[in-house]
Motif scaffolding. Structure first.
Motif, mmCIF file in Angstrom:
data_model
loop_
_atom_site.group_PDB
_atom_site.id
_atom_site.type_symbol
_atom_site.label_atom_id
_atom_site.label_comp_id
_atom_site.label_asym_id
_atom_site.label_seq_id
_atom_site.Cartn_x
_atom_site.Cartn_y
_atom_site.Cartn_z
ATOM 1 N N ASP A 262 0.826 -1.203 0.000
ATOM 2 C CA ASP A 262 0.000 0.000 0.000
ATOM 3 C C ASP A 262 0.858 1.251 0.000
ATOM 4 O O ASP A 262 2.046 1.213 0.348
ATOM 5 C CB ASP A 262 -0.963 0.012 1.208
ATOM 6 N N GLU B 145 -3.108 -2.727 -2.438
ATOM 7 C CA GLU B 145 -3.071 -3.742 -3.496
ATOM 8 C C GLU B 145 -3.005 -5.104 -2.808
ATOM 9 O O GLU B 145 -2.055 -5.387 -2.084
ATOM 10 C CB GLU B 145 -1.813 -3.503 -4.343
ATOM 11 N N SER C 172 -5.324 5.459 2.178
ATOM 12 C CA SER C 172 -4.330 4.575 1.583
ATOM 13 C C SER C 172 -4.880 3.958 0.303
ATOM 14 O O SER C 172 -6.091 3.919 0.085
ATOM 15 C CB SER C 172 -4.019 3.492 2.624
ATOM 16 N N TRP C 173 -3.956 3.517 -0.519
ATOM 17 C CA TRP C 173 -4.319 2.739 -1.699
ATOM 18 C C TRP C 173 -3.681 1.370 -1.518
ATOM 19 O O TRP C 173 -2.465 1.265 -1.401
ATOM 20 C CB TRP C 173 -3.840 3.414 -2.980
ATOM 21 N N ARG D 220 -7.690 -4.328 -5.599
ATOM 22 C CA ARG D 220 -6.994 -3.142 -5.106
ATOM 23 C C ARG D 220 -8.014 -2.045 -4.901
ATOM 24 O O ARG D 220 -9.017 -1.982 -5.612
ATOM 25 C CB ARG D 220 -5.917 -2.709 -6.104
ATOM 26 N N GLY D 221 -7.757 -1.198 -3.916
ATOM 27 C CA GLY D 221 -8.728 -0.141 -3.703
ATOM 28 C C GLY D 221 -8.371 0.798 -2.568
ATOM 29 O O GLY D 221 -7.305 0.711 -1.968
ATOM 30 N N ALA D 222 -9.310 1.693 -2.302
ATOM 31 C CA ALA D 222 -9.080 2.764 -1.333
ATOM 32 C C ALA D 222 -9.386 2.288 0.085
ATOM 33 O O ALA D 222 -10.356 1.568 0.327
ATOM 34 C CB ALA D 222 -9.939 3.972 -1.676
#
Lengths: 296, 142
Positions: free
Chosen positions: A256, A275, A272-273, A286-288
């Motif tokens: 992340d 994976e 955060s992003w 993957r996401g927020a």
């Protein structure tokens, strides 16, 4: 049904921990403090331990010094293309020496739930954590802060993990972690680094059970690096190896990038992003990620 | 955290990567604004300490005029400035105070606030705190 069944013994254990925390907190109320520097309690990772978002750090929750108690509560949501993770919990630290934590993870099966005819189904687990600071200090001195910890995880919904080949419905991760803030290291800006080595048999953090046809316990490496723009703002990256022990549901490592804002010693917001790769046969998850933390 | 700050940080990083090495490195003393800057910082720090209930009681029996002088000298010497420190060693100056961890951090927080109030940049703040922090084990719980 999967999501609606509540395991009474786990609920009781939860309740007992909550009550124990409550009484310890009252007993120590006179010593509750905020003597540590801002942001030194870190954020809360998805399993409830103080750290980054995915990786436990050597720091202990809250802001109490060796003479004080501290603690935190958190609520995190991670939205993935086909799933959603909700996590919440709390941690309690005595004398900046030992941290007790409790977290609930709920993994909404989303797309997969509909595909298998169980819309709204979720996988839930409880995580009970303990972490002990062995040596060092996050900020001061040349040595990193070094802690060891354990996370006991118990699945509340084991039917699907069992179906995909998980061997156990509970497991205990143990880890050793070193974290240090290098003052003025990057053109005058403070740099935080963390290394964690974990022994675990948890599939997808434990949400898909423990162990599988491809193996059981193994050693995993995790790490974080962050830069502090000022005492309130930090940005960084994290990486976490995960076991890959289910042929039926191959698993990838996690990573992340994050931005954290410590408004004061009571409120922090972490975006955060994340994976996570393939989860239970669905690729590219993957996401927020958004996490709110309250602490003292 | 403003967009400007982010741009600024990346500019600094970019500049430091390609800046010619002929530039004489300014001392931390220069970055703090020399004697005048350190005098302003000292006044701001004393104001912060006086206003902080965690810290103010430590100054109950302290001659503030003298403290102001030796504090400025100490910052000057620590930041490689052209001064001589005339006060007691940090260990001697804090002996018998039983300074605990929270109080030490409160002093750091107040100093940080003071530096911000007199517009010392974050990197300069960090550099000074890094140097000052070295004495922590000499002064804690003594």
């Amino acid at each position: 049904m999967i999501a609606n069944s509540v395991n009474p013994s786990s609920a009781n254990v939860c309740m007992r921990w909550a009550i124990a925390f409550f009484f310890i907190a009252i007993a120590h109320a006179a010593r509750a403090g905020d003597g540590r520097l801002i942001a030194t309690g870190g954020a809360t990772e998805v399993e409830g331990s103080a750290g980054g978002g995915l990786v436990p750090w050597a720091v202990l929750a809250g802001y109490g010094t060796r003479d004080e108690i501290g603690g935190s509560v958190f609520r995190t949501q991670l939205q993935l293309p086909d799933y959603r993770l909700d996590a919440y919990g709390g941690a309690f630290t005595i004398d900046n020496r030992v941290e007790f934590s409790l977290a609930r993870d709920r993994f909404d099966l989303g797309t997969l739930g509909k595909a298998i005819g169980m819309p709204g189904a979720a996988l839930r687990q409880n995580v009970m954590g303990v972490k002990v600071r062995l040596a060092g200090d996050l900020v001061y001195g040349d040595l990193p802060q070094i802690s060891i910890g354990a996370q006991y995880k118990h699945d509340l919904d084991f039917s699907i993990p069992k179906l995909v080949g998980a061997r156990h419905d509970s497991g205990t991760d143990v880890y050793i972690t070193a974290t240090h803030l290098e003052l003025a290291a990057l053109d005058g800006y403070d740099l935080l680094w963390n290394l964690t080595v974990r022994s675990s048999n948890a599939n997808q953090f434990g949400l898909l059970g423990f162990g599988g046809d491809r193996g059981d316990r193994r050693w995993l490496a995790e790490g974080s690096v962050a830069m502090l723009f000022d005492p309130h703002w930090a940005a960084g990256v994290e990486y976490r190896q995960k076991p890959d022990h289910l042929s039926f549901a191959r698993e990838d490592n996690a990573a992340d990038v994050f931005l954290a804002w410590f408004a004061n010693k009571h409120v922090a917001v972490i975006g955060s992003w994340v994976e996570l790769g393939s989860i239970a046969g669905l690729a590219r998850q993957r996401g927020a990620y958004l996490s709110l933390q309250g602490s003292f | 955290m403003t967009g400007r700050t982010i741009v600024f940080i990346f500019s600094i990083l970019a500049l430091s990567a390609c800046a010619p090495t002929v530039r004489a490195p300014a001392t931390l003393y220069d970055q703090l604004g020399g004697n005048a800057g350190i005098a302003r910082l000292t006044d701001a720090a004393i104001d912060q300490y006086a206003a902080d209930p965690r810290v103010a009681p430590m100054f109950d029996h302290v001659d503030i005029g003298r403290f102001r002088r030796v504090f400025a000298e100490y910052i000057c010497v620590v930041s490689d400035g052209p001064c001589r420190y005339t006060g007691a060693s940090m260990a001697d100056a804090h002996r018998g105070m039983n300074l605990h961890e929270g109080q030490f951090n409160a002093i750091v927080e107040d100093l940080t606030a003071a530096m911000t109030s007199v517009h010392v940049s974050v990197p300069t703040q960090n550099r000074l705190i890094k140097r000052l922090a070295k004495v922590r084990t000499d002064v804690l719980y003594k």
